[in-house]
Write a protein that holds these residues in place. Structure first.
Motif, short mmCIF file in Angstrom:
data_model
loop_
_atom_site.label_atom_id
_atom_site.label_comp_id
_atom_site.label_asym_id
_atom_site.label_seq_id
_atom_site.Cartn_x
_atom_site.Cartn_y
_atom_site.Cartn_z
N ILE A 40 137.50 22.50 -18.67
CA ILE A 40 139.04 23.21 -18.29
C ILE A 40 139.41 23.83 -18.85
O ILE A 40 140.05 24.53 -17.97
CB ILE A 40 139.35 21.80 -18.13
CG1 ILE A 40 138.93 20.16 -17.80
CG2 ILE A 40 141.00 22.13 -18.38
CD1 ILE A 40 139.27 19.48 -18.26
N LEU A 41 138.97 23.89 -19.82
CA LEU A 41 139.48 25.36 -20.52
C LEU A 41 138.75 27.19 -20.08
O LEU A 41 139.53 27.69 -20.10
CB LEU A 41 139.12 25.82 -22.26
CG LEU A 41 139.65 27.00 -23.33
CD1 LEU A 41 140.91 26.56 -23.48
CD2 LEU A 41 138.80 26.52 -24.31
N ALA A 42 137.96 26.97 -20.31
CA ALA A 42 137.36 27.53 -18.95
C ALA A 42 137.27 28.27 -18.01
O ALA A 42 137.90 28.88 -17.59
CB ALA A 42 135.05 27.91 -18.77
N PHE A 43 138.59 27.61 -17.59
CA PHE A 43 138.80 27.17 -15.49
C PHE A 43 140.70 27.70 -15.51
O PHE A 43 140.44 28.81 -15.19
CB PHE A 43 139.00 25.66 -15.27
CG PHE A 43 139.30 25.80 -13.80
CD1 PHE A 43 139.51 26.40 -12.24
CD2 PHE A 43 140.95 25.42 -14.11
CE1 PHE A 43 140.51 25.95 -11.28
CE2 PHE A 43 141.87 25.24 -13.05
CZ PHE A 43 141.85 26.18 -11.47
N TYR A 44 141.34 27.43 -16.91
CA TYR A 44 141.95 27.71 -16.96
C TYR A 44 142.80 29.37 -17.69
O TYR A 44 143.31 30.07 -17.78
CB TYR A 44 142.42 26.92 -18.05
CG TYR A 44 143.61 26.02 -16.81
CD1 TYR A 44 145.10 25.77 -16.36
CD2 TYR A 44 143.39 24.43 -17.62
CE1 TYR A 44 145.12 24.91 -16.15
CE2 TYR A 44 143.43 23.44 -16.88
CZ TYR A 44 144.76 23.72 -15.75
OH TYR A 44 145.25 22.92 -14.51
N LEU A 45 141.30 29.87 -18.45
CA LEU A 45 141.47 31.42 -19.19
C LEU A 45 140.10 32.50 -17.96
O LEU A 45 139.84 33.36 -17.85
CB LEU A 45 140.08 31.04 -20.52
CG LEU A 45 140.93 29.88 -21.22
CD1 LEU A 45 140.49 30.11 -22.56
CD2 LEU A 45 142.52 31.03 -21.53
N GLU A 46 140.25 31.21 -16.96
CA GLU A 46 139.23 32.55 -15.80
C GLU A 46 140.20 33.14 -14.82
O GLU A 46 141.86 32.26 -14.82
CB GLU A 46 138.75 31.42 -14.77
CG GLU A 46 137.63 32.24 -13.80
CD GLU A 46 137.15 31.10 -12.75
OE1 GLU A 46 136.72 30.79 -11.43
OE2 GLU A 46 136.13 30.40 -13.10
N ASP A 47 140.06 34.79 -14.22
CA ASP A 47 140.58 35.01 -14.31
C ASP A 47 141.23 34.80 -12.28
O ASP A 47 140.00 33.90 -11.87
CB ASP A 47 140.49 36.63 -13.97
CG ASP A 47 140.45 37.33 -14.84
OD1 ASP A 47 141.05 37.15 -15.88
OD2 ASP A 47 139.73 39.08 -15.00
#
Length: 135
Positions: A40-47
């Motif tokens: 989820i963290l990676a999803f929100y930090l993805e462009d």
């Protein structure tokens, strides 16, 4: 050293600058919960690309590099203690933002088994390779 005394699991999201955003889990946090939090963290930090953006409009979220790098530069930590927020006997966060074990739902074993059989999402080796325990 302080974290090893209270937390037994670790994973991280690596920011574009190569520095980690750390995630620590206590004993009642499952590997799947740790994996989900990191995903989820990676999803929100993805462009985010804005394919339907009208000319002259700003695409918010098109470049989140500065956000991820700033989090990593400031040693951002997600602590995943046992229990639920303000519950009796719940674990405590040390220096990070807390996300209690009871606050991270994951798919049931039936759902996971169906996903594994369809091989569309991930395999157990993906999950276990991405979450480590302290030794």
């Amino acid at each position: 050293v302080l974290y090893k005394a209270h937390f037994c699991q670790y994973t991280e999201h690596v920011a574009p600058n190569g520095k980690p955003i750390r995630i620590y889990g206590q004993s009642e946090v499952t590997s799947l919960q740790l994996y989900r939090a990191r995903s989820i963290l990676a999803f929100y930090l993805e462009d985010y690309s804005c394919p339907d953006l009208e000319d002259g409009k700003i695409c918010y979220g098109a470049n989140k590099t500065a956000i991820a790098n700033s989090m990593a530069d400031n040693d951002a930590i997600l602590d995943m203690p046992n229990g639920a927020h303000e519950a009796y006997g719940a674990g405590q966060s040390l220096n990070g933002q807390e996300l209690y074990a009871a606050e991270v739902p994951v798919a049931t074993s039936i759902t996971i088994t169906a996903m594994l059989h369809s091989r569309k999402f991930f395999t157990w080796s993906t999950i276990t390779a991405s979450v480590s325990t302290f030794r």
